[in-house]
Design a protein around this motif. Structure first.
Motif, short mmCIF file in Angstrom:
data_model
loop_
_atom_site.label_atom_id
_atom_site.label_comp_id
_atom_site.label_asym_id
_atom_site.label_seq_id
_atom_site.Cartn_x
_atom_site.Cartn_y
_atom_site.Cartn_z
N PHE A 1 -9.46 5.08 -8.59
CA PHE A 1 -8.56 3.88 -8.97
C PHE A 1 -7.45 3.53 -8.18
O PHE A 1 -7.03 2.49 -8.17
CB PHE A 1 -8.33 3.99 -10.75
CG PHE A 1 -9.65 3.54 -11.34
CD1 PHE A 1 -10.07 2.31 -11.38
CD2 PHE A 1 -10.35 4.59 -11.80
CE1 PHE A 1 -11.52 2.20 -12.25
CE2 PHE A 1 -11.44 4.58 -12.51
CZ PHE A 1 -12.12 3.18 -12.65
N ALA A 2 -6.78 5.01 -7.75
CA ALA A 2 -5.57 4.57 -6.92
C ALA A 2 -6.08 4.17 -5.48
O ALA A 2 -5.48 3.07 -4.99
CB ALA A 2 -4.91 5.76 -6.46
N THR B 1 1.55 4.29 -18.01
CA THR B 1 1.20 4.49 -16.77
C THR B 1 0.93 5.99 -16.32
O THR B 1 0.68 6.38 -15.15
CB THR B 1 2.38 3.94 -16.01
OG1 THR B 1 3.81 4.79 -16.17
CG2 THR B 1 2.67 2.40 -16.29
N TYR C 1 -7.36 7.20 -15.23
CA TYR C 1 -7.19 5.86 -14.71
C TYR C 1 -6.03 5.30 -15.07
O TYR C 1 -5.53 4.48 -14.01
CB TYR C 1 -8.20 5.07 -15.86
CG TYR C 1 -8.13 3.47 -15.64
CD1 TYR C 1 -8.89 2.84 -14.56
CD2 TYR C 1 -7.34 2.88 -16.52
CE1 TYR C 1 -8.72 1.53 -14.67
CE2 TYR C 1 -7.18 1.46 -16.51
CZ TYR C 1 -7.75 0.71 -15.33
OH TYR C 1 -7.85 -0.53 -15.24
N ARG D 1 -8.79 2.17 -5.03
CA ARG D 1 -9.21 0.71 -5.48
C ARG D 1 -7.89 -0.09 -5.31
O ARG D 1 -8.03 -1.48 -5.07
CB ARG D 1 -9.99 0.62 -6.94
CG ARG D 1 -11.40 1.15 -6.76
CD ARG D 1 -12.17 0.82 -8.26
NE ARG D 1 -13.46 1.51 -8.13
CZ ARG D 1 -14.15 1.22 -9.29
NH1 ARG D 1 -13.76 0.56 -10.39
NH2 ARG D 1 -15.34 1.77 -9.37
N ASN D 2 -7.08 0.32 -5.47
CA ASN D 2 -5.78 -0.59 -5.44
C ASN D 2 -5.37 -0.67 -4.00
O ASN D 2 -4.26 -1.35 -3.40
CB ASN D 2 -4.47 -0.10 -6.04
CG ASN D 2 -4.51 -0.20 -7.73
OD1 ASN D 2 -5.38 -1.39 -8.04
ND2 ASN D 2 -3.82 0.21 -8.43
N ASN E 1 -4.63 1.89 -1.73
CA ASN E 1 -3.67 3.14 -1.35
C ASN E 1 -4.28 4.14 -0.77
O ASN E 1 -5.67 4.02 -0.60
CB ASN E 1 -3.21 3.53 -2.79
CG ASN E 1 -2.28 2.74 -3.38
OD1 ASN E 1 -1.39 2.25 -2.93
ND2 ASN E 1 -2.62 2.64 -4.84
N MET F 1 0.80 -1.08 0.09
CA MET F 1 -0.06 0.24 -0.04
C MET F 1 0.84 1.23 0.09
O MET F 1 1.82 1.44 0.74
CB MET F 1 -0.86 0.10 1.21
CG MET F 1 -1.82 1.29 1.26
SD MET F 1 -2.91 1.18 2.83
CE MET F 1 -2.68 2.95 3.27
N TRP G 1 0.57 1.10 -6.69
CA TRP G 1 0.36 0.15 -5.86
C TRP G 1 0.87 0.42 -4.28
O TRP G 1 1.94 1.14 -4.26
CB TRP G 1 0.97 -1.20 -6.41
CG TRP G 1 0.27 -1.73 -7.51
CD1 TRP G 1 0.59 -1.15 -8.94
CD2 TRP G 1 -0.95 -2.37 -7.75
NE1 TRP G 1 -0.50 -1.49 -9.91
CE2 TRP G 1 -1.25 -2.45 -9.27
CE3 TRP G 1 -1.75 -2.89 -6.92
CZ2 TRP G 1 -2.14 -3.23 -9.40
CZ3 TRP G 1 -2.84 -3.72 -7.28
CH2 TRP G 1 -3.25 -3.60 -8.88
N SER H 1 -4.39 3.72 -11.30
CA SER H 1 -4.38 2.08 -11.40
C SER H 1 -3.10 1.72 -11.19
O SER H 1 -2.94 0.45 -11.15
CB SER H 1 -5.26 1.51 -12.34
OG SER H 1 -4.80 1.93 -13.64
N ASN H 2 -2.22 2.48 -11.93
CA ASN H 2 -0.77 1.89 -11.81
C ASN H 2 0.07 2.02 -10.63
O ASN H 2 1.44 2.08 -10.47
CB ASN H 2 -0.11 2.56 -13.22
CG ASN H 2 -0.42 1.49 -14.36
OD1 ASN H 2 0.07 0.82 -14.33
ND2 ASN H 2 -1.31 2.19 -15.15
#
Length: 410
Positions: free
Chosen positions: A19-20, A368, A403, A22-23, A25, A1, A410, A407-408
């Motif tokens: 989206f960050a 990314t 996105y 959802r990962n 973070n 995280m 983690w 999303s890239n």
């Protein structure tokens, strides 16, 4: 995280935050305004043209600058993905003329509320009235943000989603360009885009407020054609506007910005050839053969345009149409198919829908959105040197790049 800091709570910033988060973070948005999505609120005349439901080839064709850079992110999060995202989040959409996608409610506020609800559910923390002064890096990696009050916020990653320079009242004041430049990035020349254009001719103010539908507009640099399209345009007190002209500005801005003057040729009757139009004008003249020229062309033009066309024709307005020569008539027909205006300059950022120019895309990873120069720094939305035509395409850029950035991490 990771801990992720996002500068700017517009379309790209909000999407990136979702989206960050959802990962898994920890995500913080820093927004200088009192609320999120101020520019999003006014897009599409307050209805918010979310995206365009065209095929992928058409999507790329509507990106004016650096469409190849968008390849990965457009395919990574497509226009259909955007529709699915909003519908799954409880916002039904509809498709209108030109494949434009709008919320069924016709309220941009519903788009913002949908994004805010997702962000809240995911625990995204939003800091309002918070201005970022500096983005700091150490040893080639992101280190911390410096806020206006002098405090530092450290984190693992930072997404710069500050917008460009258009609609400055919404907070888009070019901060992101300064942050990027301070990190070593190149900022390409910026200019207003999707904006009305000023003209030289003194008759134009007489036409203020006149909207022309179904005309062909072609713009020339000398003999070279640089734009041509069919649709609707509008005359203003300073020049020309409307959908056709707004689109054209994306193609001609660079030349006008360098002080060049360009020629706009308007075909008022594009459905007719010159021969067909000549026959139509001849018929009008025959039906009004005892009338003066100025009173015999009422059915050809909107009322505001009649005195201008009569004056530009070079034909004596008092002349009876039955003694107008063939050459005079043909010159008049040519004028109807080739009404010429001189384009002098674009209007400024206050009237621009978007900004052309921004962070040089060769310095950004297209998959990314991470900086190639500083690890942990990402870009999303209008701060990048990517722009498109109207019709939902610029928001698609915001969603897709947001996105990709979010999303890239983690």
């Amino acid at each position: 995280m990771s801990k992720v800091l996002i500068i700017g709570g517009g379309a790209a910033g909000m999407f990136a935050s979702i989206f960050a988060a959802r990962n898994g973070n920890e995500v913080h948005i820093f927004e200088k305004n009192e609320k999120l999505g101020k520019k999003l609120f006014i897009t599409g005349k307050g209805r918010c043209n979310i995206t365009n439901a065209c095929d992928m080839d058409t999507l790329f064709a509507n990106v004016v600058t650096n469409e190849k850079f968008m390849y990965s992110s457009f395919y990574g999060f497509t226009n259909q993905d955007v529709v699915d995202f909003f519908e799954n989040a409880g916002l039904p959409v509809k498709i209108e003329r030109g494949n434009r996608v709008f919320p069924q409610s016709d309220h941009s506020s519903d788009v913002i509320k949908t994004l805010e609800k997702e962000m809240k559910n995911l625990g995204v923390q939003v800091h309002f009235y918070t201005t970022v002064k500096n983005v700091a890096a150490e040893n080639g990696s992101f280190s911390h943000l410096v806020l206006a009050d002098g405090s530092k916020v450290t984190a693992d990653a930072c997404i710069i989603a500050t917008g460009g320079l258009s609609y400055q009242t919404t907070g888009s004041t070019g901060d992101g360009f300064e942050f990027a430049a301070s990190l070593g990035h190149t900022i390409t020349d910026t200019a207003p885009s999707l904006v009305p254009i000023e003209t030289k001719e003194d008759f134009v103010p007489q036409l203020m407020g006149l909207s022309l539908r179904n005309v062909q507009a072609t713009i020339y640099n000398g003999k070279k054609e640089i734009f041509s399209d069919f649709g609707e345009m509008l005359f203003t007190h300073f020049g020309v506007s409307g959908p056709l002209i707004i689109s054209a500005s994306a193609y001609v801005g660079k030349m006008l910005g360098k002080g060049k003057e360009l020629k706009l040729v308007i075909d008022l009757k594009p459905a007719l050839s010159e021969e067909q139009l000549d026959a139509r004008v001849l018929r009008e003249f025959e039906e009004n053969h005892n009338k003066q020229f100025k009173n015999a062309v009422n059915s050809l033009f909107p009322a505001k345009l009649i005195p201008v066309m009569v004056a530009l024709s070079g034909i004596d307005p008092e002349k009876k149409v039955n003694i107008i020569s063939r050459e005079e008539r043909q010159h008049f027909v040519h004028l109807i198919k080739h009404l010429e205006l001189t384009l002098t300059r674009l209007r400024d950022y206050k009237e621009a829908i978007i900004t052309r120019g921004g962070v040089k895309v060769k310095e950004v990873n297209p998959s990314t959105m991470e900086s190639k120069l500083v690890r942990g720094v990402y870009f999303a939305g209008e701060v990048l040197d990517v722009d498109a035509l109207t019709g939902g395409f610029n928001l698609q850029i915001a969603w897709s790049t947001g996105y990709a950035a979010g999303s890239n991490i983690w």
